[in-house]
Scaffold this active site. Structure first.
Site, PDB file in Angstrom:
ATOM      1  N   HIS A 171       0.828  -1.219   0.000  1.00 35.25           N
ATOM      2  CA  HIS A 171       0.000   0.000   0.000  1.00 35.25           C
ATOM      3  C   HIS A 171       0.856   1.261   0.000  1.00 35.25           C
ATOM      4  CE1 HIS A 171      -3.560  -2.365   0.329  1.00 35.25           C
ATOM      5  NE2 HIS A 171      -3.150  -2.949   1.440  1.00 35.25           N
ATOM      6  N   GLU A 224      -5.469 -12.383   6.835  1.00 32.84           N
ATOM      7  CA  GLU A 224      -6.292 -11.170   6.863  1.00 32.84           C
ATOM      8  C   GLU A 224      -7.628 -11.372   6.161  1.00 32.84           C
ATOM      9  OE1 GLU A 224      -4.199  -7.868   5.070  1.00 32.84           O
ATOM     10  OE2 GLU A 224      -3.289  -9.101   3.529  1.00 32.84           O
ATOM     11  N   ASP A 232      -8.243  -5.649   6.742  1.00 31.76           N
ATOM     12  CA  ASP A 232      -8.798  -6.552   5.726  1.00 31.76           C
ATOM     13  C   ASP A 232      -9.589  -7.685   6.364  1.00 31.76           C
ATOM     14  OD1 ASP A 232      -8.181  -5.515   3.143  1.00 31.76           O
ATOM     15  OD2 ASP A 232      -6.066  -5.896   3.569  1.00 31.76           O
TER      16      ASP A 232
HETATM   17  C1  3PY Z   1      -4.646  -4.805   7.244  1.00 25.83           C
HETATM   18  O1  3PY Z   1      -5.072  -4.450   8.345  1.00 25.83           O
HETATM   19  O2  3PY Z   1      -5.344  -5.366   6.396  1.00 25.83           O
HETATM   20  C2  3PY Z   1      -3.258  -4.563   6.914  1.00 25.83           C
HETATM   21  O3  3PY Z   1      -2.799  -5.006   5.890  1.00 25.83           O
HETATM   22  C3  3PY Z   1      -2.455  -3.759   7.918  1.00 25.83           C
HETATM   23  O4  3PY Z   1      -1.191  -3.492   7.499  1.00 25.83           O
HETATM   24 MG    MG Z   2      -4.262  -5.811   4.545  1.00 28.92          MG
END
Ligand code: 3PY
Ligand code: MG
Length: 261
Positions: A52, A154, A180
């Protein structure tokens, strides 16, 4: 901080085995100067964010050099689970990688295999910059021992599969993406992880990682970091360039304007 990427890797793993928390800085910027400034504060590690943030292949060598001045070990979050990108970052001298969106055993095997030379893995030989750091010579065994492979859990699917993900040889640990993860459960993204279901999933990931002797990390809201340390998380992204610049600048301006009023 240690004098080679191998030593840095060993030190981090020793600290995790000893159940110590480690606190890191997260850099979205492509500025080597920002890396130097954050590393001057002596984080335990720094993540250069290529998913990101702006840590793309052309800028990563400069960012790694900037972190090396303060001997802070650099880990690159790669944009995707891609063996060529993972190999390049390790070749350039990153101590490890964070691989996003690892949902099952096959994803975890792909990530781990990209971090290791054959016959166990599929990393290709050519660690030209990494080989400049001691110890010489850089051998496949040195590369395999150095490279830290953290996979991101995630999604709800990944949490359901976390036992098989963590069981993959060569996966050193899990980095939970709370944002995520919340989104995949149909909830609003939140660093404070207020939702009890998302929180329960993060604690389940912790249990599985700790039972397997693997490190678990996340990016907590700064005010909640101690909560996660107490819960047994050991790889904690604590400071981000974007947050520090925006929040501190905002506070300074607000204070100055209040004093003027
Ligand atoms: C998330 O929270 O999805 C991340 O990738 C944090 O870095
Ligand atoms: Mg993420």
């Amino acid at each position: 901080m240690s004098s080679s990427v191998l030593e840095a890797s060993r030190l981090l793993k020793r600290r995790w085995t000893a159940d110590e928390p480690t606190f890191g800085a997260w850099v979205a910027s492509d500025s080597a100067h920002v890396v130097e400034l954050l590393c001057a504060a002596s984080p335990d590690w720094i993540v250069l964010d290529g998913q990101h943030g702006y840590a793309s292949l052309p800028v990563v060598p400069g960012l790694l050099r900037a972190a090396a001045i303060s001997r802070v070990p650099s880990i690159v979050r790669v944009p995707e689970n891609n063996g060529a990108v993972i190999g390049s970052m390790l070749d350039l001298g990153a101590v490890g990688v964070i691989v996003p969106m690892v949902d099952d055993r096959a994803d975890a095997e792909r990530a781990a295999s990209a971090c290791r030379y054959g016959p166990a893995g599929r990393r290709s030989w050519g660690a030209f910059r990494a080989a400049l750091a001691p110890p010489a010579p850089y051998t496949p065994a040195v590369g395999d021992e150095t490279a830290i492979c953290l996979v991101m859990v995630e999604t709800v699917k990944a949490v359901a599969n976390v036992e098989e993900i963590v069981a993959v040889d060569g996966v050193d640990g899990v980095f939970v993406g709370p944002l995520d993860l919340a989104i995949s459960a149909g909830k609003p993204p939140s660093y404070t992880v207020d939702d009890p279901d998302v929180r329960a999933q993060m604690l389940h990931v912790r249990d599985v990682c700790r039972a397997a002797g693997k490190v678990v990390g996340t990016f907590p809201a700064t005010a909640h970091v101690h909560r996660w340390v107490e819960e047994g998380y050991q790889f904690l992204g604590l400071v981000s360039d974007a947050e520090v610049l925006t929040r501190v600048a905002g506070q300074m301006l607000a204070t100055a304007r209040k004093e003027q009023a």
